[in-house]
Write an enzyme that holds these catalytic residues in place. Structure first.
Site, PDB file in Angstrom:
ATOM      1  N   THR A 165       0.856  -1.183   0.000  1.00  0.00           N
ATOM      2  CA  THR A 165       0.000   0.000   0.000  1.00  0.00           C
ATOM      3  C   THR A 165       0.892   1.231   0.000  1.00  0.00           C
ATOM      4  OG1 THR A 165      -1.783  -1.108   1.193  1.00  0.00           O
ATOM      5  CG2 THR A 165      -1.772   1.293   1.225  1.00  0.00           C
ATOM      6  N   LYS A 240      -7.119   1.979  -2.941  1.00  0.00           N
ATOM      7  CA  LYS A 240      -6.777   1.436  -1.618  1.00  0.00           C
ATOM      8  C   LYS A 240      -6.753   2.537  -0.569  1.00  0.00           C
ATOM      9  CE  LYS A 240      -5.398  -1.309   1.602  1.00  0.00           C
ATOM     10  NZ  LYS A 240      -4.098  -1.973   1.658  1.00  0.00           N
ATOM     11  N   LYS A 308      -0.446   5.439   8.599  1.00  0.00           N
ATOM     12  CA  LYS A 308       0.293   5.724   7.367  1.00  0.00           C
ATOM     13  C   LYS A 308      -0.645   5.898   6.188  1.00  0.00           C
ATOM     14  CE  LYS A 308       1.659   2.398   5.010  1.00  0.00           C
ATOM     15  NZ  LYS A 308       1.160   1.548   3.872  1.00  0.00           N
TER      16      LYS A 308
END
Length: 364
Positions: A165, A240, A308
């Site tokens: 990701t 995502k 994050k």
């Protein structure tokens, strides 16, 4: 192994409902075994329809496609997600070569029959297709493009599939380095956490070289329950980040509700059950809630990774001048949780940042 799982082509030129994608993505972060007394309301009942997207779903062939699989598969990054993903490939009879910065994490896979190489460069040179599952953009770039990185060993006739990701800019940078060697590139971040990875129930959000997507489709079907092809590199990363931004905000709000209800005398277990039976029901709430009530946070998706992803999503929003005040507030809450040593706990541990005992800065 039967490969009869759903895959989807994401057509950016047509308008329709993305509710099926949203439900599939959210359900992937929790096992599907919701208690029977928790009834669910379809997400499609209250999701708005965006004007420019349509997902097409078809069934993959149920017959074995073992002969169609790339003969040599590399896997870089053997962590909480990479390990079960690589293990599923090995158990399906694939010839897998692994690498990880800490070699000992590769030992269980080696005992199952995996080969080991001492650098990403060597893995990429030895394999037809190399997968990479790294923790953050910096690691993803270093493993792909750094000294002895995959780009140094890859070349024409080979493919690199980054399932990490990362933000779109990072994905495009990696793709440029890989394609400069003559190899093909596919970004394929996964929606799902540890248990779905173990069960082969991940959702792949792919973009890039369509021919590579078609080549690795049987491998994605071994590791996941569905896959989406979203077009150009960057679209997979964006999807995502949008999904994880929503998820992180949902968990923060859920935490607030549990603590507020408890403080005014409500039974938190009953709160979880009521929420799970109403219009805002979500698998994440019914699966995470009971553990959160007991202050237990077994790690399925580390809190540091959720923060994050929120940070990257906020950067994406800033780049297109899209206000995201709720996500911004949630991000601050996850940062507080990190400051109290909860980085490696499950992201549901964000509830601890709202408890009175953690309001004062920790003493060192």
């Amino acid at each position: 192994m039967s490969l009869g799982k759903t895959h989807c082509y994401y057509n950016l030129l047509n308008s329709s409902n993305t509710a099926s994608l949203a439900m599939a993505v959210f359900s992937s972060f929790c096992p599907s075994q919701t208690p029977n007394h928790f009834s669910r309301t379809p997400v499609s009942s209250f999701l708005r329809k965006p004007p420019s997207f349509k997902a097409f779903s078809v069934q993959t062939p149920t017959a074995s496609t073992q002969d169609e699989l790339p003969s040599r598969i590399g896997f870089l990054g053997i962590g909480i997600m990479g390990s079960p993903m690589a293990q599923n490939l090995i158990k399906s009879g694939c010839d897998v070569t692994v690498w990880n910065r800490t070699k000992s994490k590769c030992d269980p896979l080696i005992s199952l029959g995996a080969k080991y190489k001492s650098s990403p460069e060597e893995v990429a040179a030895a394999c037809d297709v190399t997968f990479a599952m790294l923790a953050d953009p910096e690691s993803a770039v270093d493993v792909a493009c750094g000294k002895h990185g995959a780009a140094s060993g890859i070349g024409p006739g080979k493919g690199y599939v980054d399932v990490s990701t990362v933000d779109g800019a990072t994905s495009k940078l990696i793709g440029e380095h890989i394609k400069a060697t003559g190899a093909l590139f596919l970004e394929a971040p996964v929606s799902g956490s540890k248990k779905p990875a173990e069960d082969g129930q991940l959702i792949f959000l792919t973009a890039g070289d369509k021919s590579l997507y078609e080549t690795v489709a049987p491998l994605l079907d071994i590791m996941g329950k569905s896959r989406f092809f979203l077009g150009s590199v960057g679209n997979g990363a964006a999807m995502k980040l949008v999904v994880n931004m929503v998820m992180g905000s949902m968990m923060a709000s859920f935490s607030e509700g549990l603590l507020l209800g408890e403080k005014v005398g409500l039974d938190p277990d009953v709160i979880v059950e009521v929420i799970s039976q109403g219009a805002i029901s979500a698998p994440m709430f019914s699966m995470k809630g009971p553990s959160m009530v007991k202050s237990l946070y077994p790690t399925a998706f580390p809190l540091k990774h959720q923060q994050k992803d929120l940070r990257l999503a906020l950067g994406l929003a800033e780049s297109v001048s899209q206000p995201t005040p709720i996500a911004a507030a949630a991000n601050e809450l996850y940062k507080v949780a990190k400051s109290h040593g909860l980085s490696d706990r499950d992201f549901s541990a964000v509830i601890e940042a709202l408890k009175v005992k953690l309001q004062d800065p920790p003493e060192y």
